[in-house]
Design a protein around this motif. Structure first.
Motif, PDB file in Angstrom:
ATOM      1  N   LEU A  30       6.524  16.265   5.677  1.00 31.10           N
ATOM      2  CA  LEU A  30       6.892  17.661   5.893  1.00 31.10           C
ATOM      3  C   LEU A  30       5.877  18.305   6.816  1.00 31.10           C
ATOM      4  O   LEU A  30       4.659  18.076   6.672  1.00 31.10           O
ATOM      5  CB  LEU A  30       6.925  18.416   4.561  1.00 31.10           C
ATOM      6  CG  LEU A  30       7.973  17.971   3.541  1.00 31.10           C
ATOM      7  CD1 LEU A  30       7.790  18.745   2.236  1.00 31.10           C
ATOM      8  CD2 LEU A  30       9.381  18.178   4.080  1.00 31.10           C
ATOM      9  N   ASN A  31       6.363  19.103   7.760  1.00 29.94           N
ATOM     10  CA  ASN A  31       5.480  19.747   8.722  1.00 29.94           C
ATOM     11  C   ASN A  31       5.913  21.190   8.959  1.00 29.94           C
ATOM     12  O   ASN A  31       7.073  21.457   9.278  1.00 29.94           O
ATOM     13  CB  ASN A  31       5.490  18.979  10.053  1.00 29.94           C
ATOM     14  CG  ASN A  31       4.661  19.687  11.117  1.00 29.94           C
ATOM     15  OD1 ASN A  31       3.490  19.964  10.916  1.00 29.94           O
ATOM     16  ND2 ASN A  31       5.296  19.991  12.239  1.00 29.94           N
ATOM     17  N   ARG A  55       2.481  14.079   3.974  1.00 30.24           N
ATOM     18  CA  ARG A  55       3.172  12.840   4.340  1.00 30.24           C
ATOM     19  C   ARG A  55       2.939  11.779   3.270  1.00 30.24           C
ATOM     20  O   ARG A  55       1.840  11.649   2.730  1.00 30.24           O
ATOM     21  CB  ARG A  55       2.670  12.344   5.695  1.00 30.24           C
ATOM     22  CG  ARG A  55       3.311  11.036   6.158  1.00 30.24           C
ATOM     23  CD  ARG A  55       2.908  10.695   7.574  1.00 30.24           C
ATOM     24  NE  ARG A  55       3.472  11.656   8.503  1.00 30.24           N
ATOM     25  CZ  ARG A  55       4.699  11.570   9.021  1.00 30.24           C
ATOM     26  NH1 ARG A  55       5.492  10.565   8.686  1.00 30.24           N
ATOM     27  NH2 ARG A  55       5.133  12.476   9.861  1.00 30.24           N
ATOM     28  N   GLU A  56       3.995  11.003   3.003  1.00 29.82           N
ATOM     29  CA  GLU A  56       3.910   9.860   2.100  1.00 29.82           C
ATOM     30  C   GLU A  56       4.307   8.597   2.857  1.00 29.82           C
ATOM     31  O   GLU A  56       5.270   8.612   3.629  1.00 29.82           O
ATOM     32  CB  GLU A  56       4.828  10.042   0.890  1.00 29.82           C
ATOM     33  CG  GLU A  56       4.400  11.172  -0.040  1.00 29.82           C
ATOM     34  CD  GLU A  56       5.300  11.275  -1.259  1.00 29.82           C
ATOM     35  OE1 GLU A  56       6.376  10.625  -1.257  1.00 29.82           O
ATOM     36  OE2 GLU A  56       4.949  11.991  -2.209  1.00 29.82           O
ATOM     37  N   ASN A  57       3.567   7.507   2.625  1.00 28.74           N
ATOM     38  CA  ASN A  57       3.843   6.230   3.303  1.00 28.74           C
ATOM     39  C   ASN A  57       3.856   5.095   2.286  1.00 28.74           C
ATOM     40  O   ASN A  57       3.043   5.073   1.357  1.00 28.74           O
ATOM     41  CB  ASN A  57       2.779   5.924   4.353  1.00 28.74           C
ATOM     42  CG  ASN A  57       2.818   6.876   5.521  1.00 28.74           C
ATOM     43  OD1 ASN A  57       3.582   6.711   6.448  1.00 28.74           O
ATOM     44  ND2 ASN A  57       1.966   7.894   5.473  1.00 28.74           N
ATOM     45  N   THR A  58       4.752   4.155   2.510  1.00 29.55           N
ATOM     46  CA  THR A  58       4.765   2.913   1.748  1.00 29.55           C
ATOM     47  C   THR A  58       4.805   1.762   2.737  1.00 29.55           C
ATOM     48  O   THR A  58       5.691   1.701   3.592  1.00 29.55           O
ATOM     49  CB  THR A  58       5.978   2.828   0.808  1.00 29.55           C
ATOM     50  OG1 THR A  58       5.951   3.924  -0.106  1.00 29.55           O
ATOM     51  CG2 THR A  58       5.962   1.530   0.024  1.00 29.55           C
ATOM     52  N   ASN A  59       3.835   0.849   2.611  1.00 32.34           N
ATOM     53  CA  ASN A  59       3.720  -0.268   3.553  1.00 32.34           C
ATOM     54  C   ASN A  59       3.689  -1.573   2.776  1.00 32.34           C
ATOM     55  O   ASN A  59       2.888  -1.734   1.841  1.00 32.34           O
ATOM     56  CB  ASN A  59       2.449  -0.112   4.395  1.00 32.34           C
ATOM     57  CG  ASN A  59       2.265  -1.259   5.377  1.00 32.34           C
ATOM     58  OD1 ASN A  59       1.811  -2.332   5.010  1.00 32.34           O
ATOM     59  ND2 ASN A  59       2.609  -1.028   6.638  1.00 32.34           N
ATOM     60  N   ALA A  71       0.837  -1.200   0.000  1.00 30.63           N
ATOM     61  CA  ALA A  71       0.000   0.000   0.000  1.00 30.63           C
ATOM     62  C   ALA A  71       0.869   1.245   0.000  1.00 30.63           C
ATOM     63  O   ALA A  71       1.905   1.300   0.685  1.00 30.63           O
ATOM     64  CB  ALA A  71      -0.926   0.003   1.209  1.00 30.63           C
ATOM     65  N   ARG A  72       0.433   2.233  -0.770  1.00 32.43           N
ATOM     66  CA  ARG A  72       1.072   3.547  -0.771  1.00 32.43           C
ATOM     67  C   ARG A  72       0.011   4.592  -0.465  1.00 32.43           C
ATOM     68  O   ARG A  72      -1.108   4.509  -0.965  1.00 32.43           O
ATOM     69  CB  ARG A  72       1.713   3.849  -2.130  1.00 32.43           C
ATOM     70  CG  ARG A  72       2.957   3.035  -2.430  1.00 32.43           C
ATOM     71  CD  ARG A  72       3.652   3.549  -3.694  1.00 32.43           C
ATOM     72  NE  ARG A  72       4.907   2.864  -3.939  1.00 32.43           N
ATOM     73  CZ  ARG A  72       5.028   1.803  -4.717  1.00 32.43           C
ATOM     74  NH1 ARG A  72       3.960   1.302  -5.314  1.00 32.43           N
ATOM     75  NH2 ARG A  72       6.210   1.226  -4.896  1.00 32.43           N
ATOM     76  N   SER A  73       0.374   5.567   0.353  1.00 34.19           N
ATOM     77  CA  SER A  73      -0.586   6.608   0.705  1.00 34.19           C
ATOM     78  C   SER A  73       0.117   7.943   0.809  1.00 34.19           C
ATOM     79  O   SER A  73       1.324   8.017   1.066  1.00 34.19           O
ATOM     80  CB  SER A  73      -1.290   6.277   2.029  1.00 34.19           C
ATOM     81  OG  SER A  73      -0.359   6.264   3.096  1.00 34.19           O
ATOM     82  N   ASN A  74      -0.658   8.989   0.593  1.00 40.73           N
ATOM     83  CA  ASN A  74      -0.155  10.333   0.842  1.00 40.73           C
ATOM     84  C   ASN A  74      -1.283  11.166   1.421  1.00 40.73           C
ATOM     85  O   ASN A  74      -2.462  10.962   1.089  1.00 40.73           O
ATOM     86  CB  ASN A  74       0.413  10.974  -0.429  1.00 40.73           C
ATOM     87  CG  ASN A  74      -0.628  11.127  -1.527  1.00 40.73           C
ATOM     88  OD1 ASN A  74      -1.485  12.000  -1.466  1.00 40.73           O
ATOM     89  ND2 ASN A  74      -0.541  10.272  -2.545  1.00 40.73           N
TER      90      ASN A  74
END
Length: 924
Positions: A467-468, A427-431, A398-401
């Motif tokens: 990034l924040n 934010r970007e995530n790869t699971n 899964a990929r999410s942003n």
């Protein structure tokens, strides 16, 4: 007024004439040799001409049956069916008056074996050991109906407006087709899309884990399973549905479902794309994908509307099942999903403090996108008649942003500003996850002697980059403002392996002993690095030590176990006990300092279950469970989590494992003869060393949170249901009552002061469904949810909330080819704050017309006709009250076309009738 009296007299006359035409048939069914009554024998009348079932009933524990029916002036057959006995058949010239047949005797079938039954006709209901079987051909549904419509016709089966299915008061959590999963086991796809006309039998049994199934052990679950067998005559062919629609506000929907059957081989292909909050493939025949329409899956009792935000989704899936040989069977599936959710929310939260309350107002705007690929596979190999191996690997990537902007402000109880903040983040995530289960089972020559081995692994790797940019201003105290411009990178991994080996030895025919052990290995690594923006280099290169952490957690355990099962004809007792010997090692590197927490535990576990069966339709279950749970590593490690400028979180290394005691009681009773039943469930959870968050607020409203153990909290929940169905000619009434209640004693800690909260929640519900033949369905319902929390040591005595929900569903199938559906709902939330609307109406409507023998349907649907839909929730806890509102879908119009296809071997000229069972010589 004269017309009214004339109509009343006509109605009374017609009813009296109809009542005079009713007769009662009764009798007693006995074993001819033992003279013992036979409970749940199926007694029914069929026409001599075409074997259409006229009416049926089942015998009670005394073997007595009673059938209320109309007078019949043509030849009929009285039939009695009971597993292991020869079918009783007696011809009657007609049924012209009430009659008592007295004692009717059945002769045991000498050819009946354990798993083979010789019979001539399938009755409407059959009991086979622990399986309740319905003959689908005995229940009349519209030719184009789905499985959900068929289930609603079965006695003891209830399908509520949320799509939840219960049988005799027990929830169904697994749905299978010919013993195999139809994409997933939760039933949403199957209920809405599988045609009722291809189903031969509906088999209901207690849910079993794969280990219990392979070992042929009795179920220890509190849930049920439904298996649908496909008619052999229709097990070769295809069916499907295609839908496309476009509407106002650029709303659209499309879906595709194709199924191919070739004996044991089944291939299903599905796809869907829409922006109306439908994230699955379950379709309703009236509203299709319309979210918030019929069978809305939202079950948040505190909500006054739909879910959070508006979701656009694109889905695709393939499912394959086949028996490659007599020894080898395979199931495989692949699913792709892409969803984009957009939401705007606002919230008011009142936090309780010893020195005064804090009111926080916040709002947020978010966009979340998730893309997921799932591949599942299951291979079942029968090594020999007594040895089976099942391997079930799963791969998920899964990929999410996410992109969000939020702001908040807090005031003290005097209205003085304490702080305010704004934040913008991306934010970007790869699971990536791989899981596998291996089940091995060996049955020995001696009955019930068994050896099982189960191996599980679950490996997950997650990489994220975010990034924040945030600004937090403090108005009270001398705390400096908090300004951030940062890039945070996380890499987390989790690896879990377990092995379960168990040997079962029968002591007597009814007593079995189990010995074995569980072995578990778990390892987690969390690596977080945060970089501040460097104005000189115009890049995120400055490592922020206070927001950089590295932690590891490792658990190794060995758990020897022993169990005893005593199984009698009327009752079953299960006793299980084990002790986990655990090595629990945690490590943290923070601000250049290393912290190690290495502990050893001996944690006991125990389960005791007692089941008593008064009859085949009446039973009770009493269960006690004792367990221990280790605190998560982030609760233990004394590492500061500074990611939230308004809440610093630090672990507590002195936490103890959570002890949980659970006691549950379940009683179910259903009378097939009167088609009525009730169930009652009570469950209590008592905690020792439960883990609670404790917060300290400074003058500016900033929190510092840690965790402590506290004992003496508990939750008691009760659920009671009653339902009945009445059929009179073309009129079918189904109605029921439900009552849910929860009482809990909770604790909270703020500024070193402990607060107690006693919460009561009661939700009564009444529902009714009326059907007139194949023409009309009306389903009204009403529910009330009352929540009250009483506080101790607060300057607030109590908080309460009442939620009223009224719903009316109507569907008409007249004139021919025309379907008109309406869903009307009203929701009122009593104590939600004045910034949110307390009540709203949600009215959805659908009008469709079928062309070309109902293969094509043209539809127009309107969602939220009154344009009032909203989502507002109230959450009451021991330390706060929170009201929240989120974006929801508003009014739109949708025009769509639906096309149905289907062709089965032997289908030509066949129609579902109100009765008639299949004839067969031998059933395995």
């Amino acid at each position: 007024m004269t017309k009214f009296y004339s109509f009343l007299l006509l109605f009374i006359f017609c009813y009296t004439a109809s009542a005079q035409n009713d007769i009662t048939i009764k009798g007693t069914v006995l074993d001819i040799n033992t003279q013992q009554p036979l409970e749940l024998a199926t007694v029914y009348f069929t026409t001599v001409k075409d074997s259409t079932i006229i009416e049926y009933a089942t015998t009670d524990k005394n073997g007595v049956f009673r059938i209320n029916t109309k007078k019949i002036d043509k030849p009929v057959l009285l039939k009695i069916n009971y597993i292991g006995y020869q079918t009783f058949v007696e011809e009657q010239k007609g049924l012209s008056e009430s009659k008592d047949f007295g004692k009717l005797y059945l002769l045991e079938n000498v050819n009946a074996l354990d798993n083979v039954v010789i019979k001539t006709e399938a009755p409407p209901i059959t009991m086979k050991k622990d399986t309740l079987e319905f003959n689908a051909a005995s229940y009349k549904v519209r030719p184009d109906s789905n499985v959900e419509t068929l289930l609603k016709q079965l006695p003891g089966v209830d399908v509520d407006n949320d799509g939840k299915v219960t049988v005799n008061g027990r929830e169904v959590t697994q749905f299978l087709v010919n013993g195999k999963a139809f994409f997933d086991k939760d039933g949403a796809l199957l209920l809405k899309n599988l045609p009722a006309e291809i189903v031969k039998k509906v088999q209901v049994s207690d849910f079993k884990s794969k280990k219990e199934e392979l070992a042929k052990q009795e179920s220890t679950s509190d849930y049920s399973s439904i298996n649908l067998t496909v008619d052999e005559k229709k097990n070769k062919g295809y069916f499907g549905k295609m839908l496309a629609g476009y509407g106002s506000d650029e709303r659209y929907e499309s879906s595709l479902l194709l199924n191919f059957f070739n004996n044991k081989r089944k291939i299903s292909v599905l796809g869907s794309s829409n922006n109306i909050n439908s994230t699955g493939f379950a379709q309703d025949e009236v509203f299709d994908n319309m979210g918030g329409g019929r069978n809305n899956s939202g079950r948040n009792t505190g909500s006054t509307g739909g879910g959070k935000g508006i979701t656009q989704s694109n889905l695709f899936g393939v499912n394959y099942t086949d028996d490659w040989s007599k020894e080898l069977a395979a199931t495989a599936s692949y699913n792709f999903a892409n969803t984009i959710n957009k939401n705007e929310s606002k919230a008011n939260q009142l936090s309780f403090l010893p020195t005064g309350n804090i009111l926080t107002e916040s709002d947020a705007k978010t966009r979340n996108e998730n893309t997921e690929n799932k591949a599942n596979f299951e291979l079942e190999y029968k090594i020999n008649p007594t040895t089976r191996l099942v391997v079930s690997p799963k791969l998920n990537q899964a990929r999410s942003n996410s992109d969000s902007f939020s702001s908040s402000s807090s005031d003290d109880e005097n209205g003085q500003a304490m702080n305010e903040s704004t934040a913008k983040s991306y934010r970007e995530n790869t699971n990536t996850n791989f899981a596998n289960t291996i089940n091995f089972n060996k049955a020995f020559e001696k009955k019930s002697r068994n050896l099982s081995f189960v191996f599980d692994n679950n490996n997950t790797n997650t990489i994220s980059d975010g990034l924040n940019k945030s600004e937090t201003i403090f108005y009270q105290g001398d705390k400096p403002n908090d300004l951030r411009d940062q890039d945070t990178k996380n890499e987390n991994s989790s690896d879990y392996y377990s092995a379960d080996i168990e040997y079962t030895e029968p002591i007597t025919d009814s007593l079995r002993v189990r010995f074995g052990s569980d072995f578990d290995w778990r390892n987690e690594v969390k690596d977080q690095k945060t970089f501040d923006f460097d104005a000189a280099t115009q890049a995120y290169t400055d490592l922020n030590q206070s927001l950089t952490t590295y932690t590891t957690s490792r658990q190794n355990s060995v758990s020897p176990k022993v169990g005893i099962t005593l199984q009698k004809s009327k009752y079953t007792i299960n006793l299980d006990s084990k002790t986990s010997i655990v090595d629990y090692d945690n490590y943290a590197l923070y601000l250049g300092k290393e912290t190690e927490l290495n502990k050893k535990y001996a944690l006991p576990f125990a389960t005791a279950q007692f089941r008593y069966r008064f009859s085949r339709s009446k039973n009770l279950t009493l269960k006690y469970d004792y367990s221990n749970t280790l605190p998560a590593s982030n609760y233990l490690l004394p590492v500061a989590n500074l990611s939230n400028p308004l809440n610093t979180i630090i672990g507590n290394p002195n936490l103890n494992p959570i002890e949980k005691n659970t006691l549950s009681f379940n009683y179910r009773n259903f009378d097939f003869r009167t088609r009525s039943g009730y169930s009652f469930n009570v469950r209590g959870d008592y905690f020792n060393n439960d883990i609670f968050a404790t917060s300290f607020y400074d003058d500016s409203g900033k929190r510092t949170t840690s965790y402590i153990n506290t004992s003496g909290t508990y939750v008691v929940a009760a659920d009671a249901r009653w339902n009945q169905s009445i059929k009179k000619d073309a009129n079918v009434f189904r109605y029921g009552l439900a009552l849910n209640g929860t009482y809990s004693f909770d604790k909270g800690f703020t500024n070193a002061v402990m607060y107690n909260a006693k919460s009561t929640a009661v939700t009564p519900k009444v529902y009714l469904s009326y059907e007139y033949g194949e023409v009309l369905v009306i389903s009204p319902s009403y529910s009330l949810s009352y929540n009250e929390t009483k506080y101790e040591n607060y300057n607030r005595d109590a908080s309460s909330n009442v939620l009223h929900k009224v719903n009316l569903q109507t569907t008409t199938y007249w004139p021919t080819n025309l379907i008109f559906g309406n869903d009307f709902g009203y929701t009122y939330n009593s104590n939600i704050s004045g910034d949110f609307k307390k009540d709203f109406f949600l009215w959805n409507t659908s009008l469709s017309y079928g062309f070309f023998d109902k293969k094509i349907y043209a539809k127009v649907k309107v969602y939220d006709i009154l344009n009032q839909n909203q989502s507002a929730t109230r959450t009451i806890s021991a330390t706060s009250i929170r009201d929240e509102e989120n974006t929801v879908l508003k009014r739109y119009v949708m025009f769509s076309l639906a096309y149905k296809i289907g062709n089965f071997s032997g289908k030509e000229g066949q129609k579902r009738k109100g009765g008639g069972g299949e004839r067969q010589e031998r059933e395995e």
